[in-house]
Design an enzyme around this catalytic site. Sequence first.
Site, PDB file in Angstrom:
ATOM      1  CB  CYS A 187      40.887  40.605  42.210  1.00 39.69           C
ATOM      2  SG  CYS A 187      42.599  41.168  42.071  1.00 39.69           S
ATOM      3  CE1 TYR A 188      37.353  34.852  46.276  1.00 43.15           C
ATOM      4  CE2 TYR A 188      39.183  34.614  44.747  1.00 43.15           C
ATOM      5  CZ  TYR A 188      38.549  34.235  45.911  1.00 43.15           C
ATOM      6  OH  TYR A 188      39.095  33.256  46.704  1.00 43.15           O
TER       7      TYR A 188
END
Length: 391
Positions: A187-188
């Site tokens: 997600c990052y």
Amino acid sequence: MKQAMLKTGASTLVPIEQRPFVAAARRSALRPVRPEMSADAYINRIATVVPEHEVHQFYLRFAASMLAANRRRIFERMAGLAGIESRYSCFAPALDPEGAYVDRAGTFVRGAFPGTAARMAMFCEAAPVLAKKGVDGLQLGNEASRITHLIVTTCTGFSAPGIDLDLVRSCGLSDSVERTMIGFMGCYAAVNALKLARHIVRSDPQSRVLLVNIELCTLHLRETTELEKLLSFCLWGDGCAAALVTAEPSGIKLDSFHCAVADERRDLMRWDIRDHGFDMVLSGQVPAAIHDALLSNQHAFLGGRPTEAIDLWAVHPGGRSILDAVERALNLAPAALKPSREVLRRYGNMSSATVMFAMQEMLKAPPGLLGCGMSFGPGLTAETMLFRTVS
């Protein structure tokens, strides 16, 4: 005045100024930068897109159908607290969530879900289509041929040649565009892509960087009776975000980045490639771990500023409990995370693309505001950035 000389292999002395590589380097150094350019990097535009198939209630009913009655009630109560109303998938759901097939094409058969190879074939067919729609949303027009760099992030599918070359062909990019794939960071990854784009633009203000965050999370649906895994899957949706980053001072200025890794809690969030798709492990302890990581690193990622100095928050909505943990750790007003909660409500968690959906809202803010963006992922890792609205 004596000329500086070089000695060649034939013992011939040649003035340094006449050496081709030196002359070229000096011409490059003296080339004027266009007046509108700066040494800073800006997100000029963001476009977002989701597939056409809304699947949230369908998947909730499918997940509940795998549980005994007493556990089903627990699941339904907890899923109802997730803060999600809709999610989207590239793959059309079947008509009956309790039937023999989960998808309309009949690929996901109860008791015989497809293996990883079949899922990757589905990714290769659907992901380039959604990615192109994301890039088309930027309305680059003739600007497409001026793109110098392409950065693609994904953790939900892989192939080579891959999406990067698909986009070069379908979006009118130059064959010589510099391509970078950021894979499997979870997600990052979008924050890392922005960090890389900033480095590129600051090193060469003539650069024009196209970012594409493309994720097909619903591709990795699994059959299981584990309550925690079912609840985890009920967060995920498909989506794509595209962004243009240049030295032209419009949109959002990228100020600084900071990374924090809680290595002692690395097993709380994992994303493993298995025989039957990618297996996401998302422990219920993740929100508390993020809360502690933000408390420990607040001074670093805010550059010594108090939270009151931050006007805008673009926080990756990994789940309602994660947003609640961020709000508590930073003592934020409930309205501070409204953009992130709205993205979660409308689309669920789309992995790397999600924070860019929140950043798109920041482009609507008036100029002169200071913002903080952050995403969380395997590691346990928090990637943060500070930004300023320009126009």
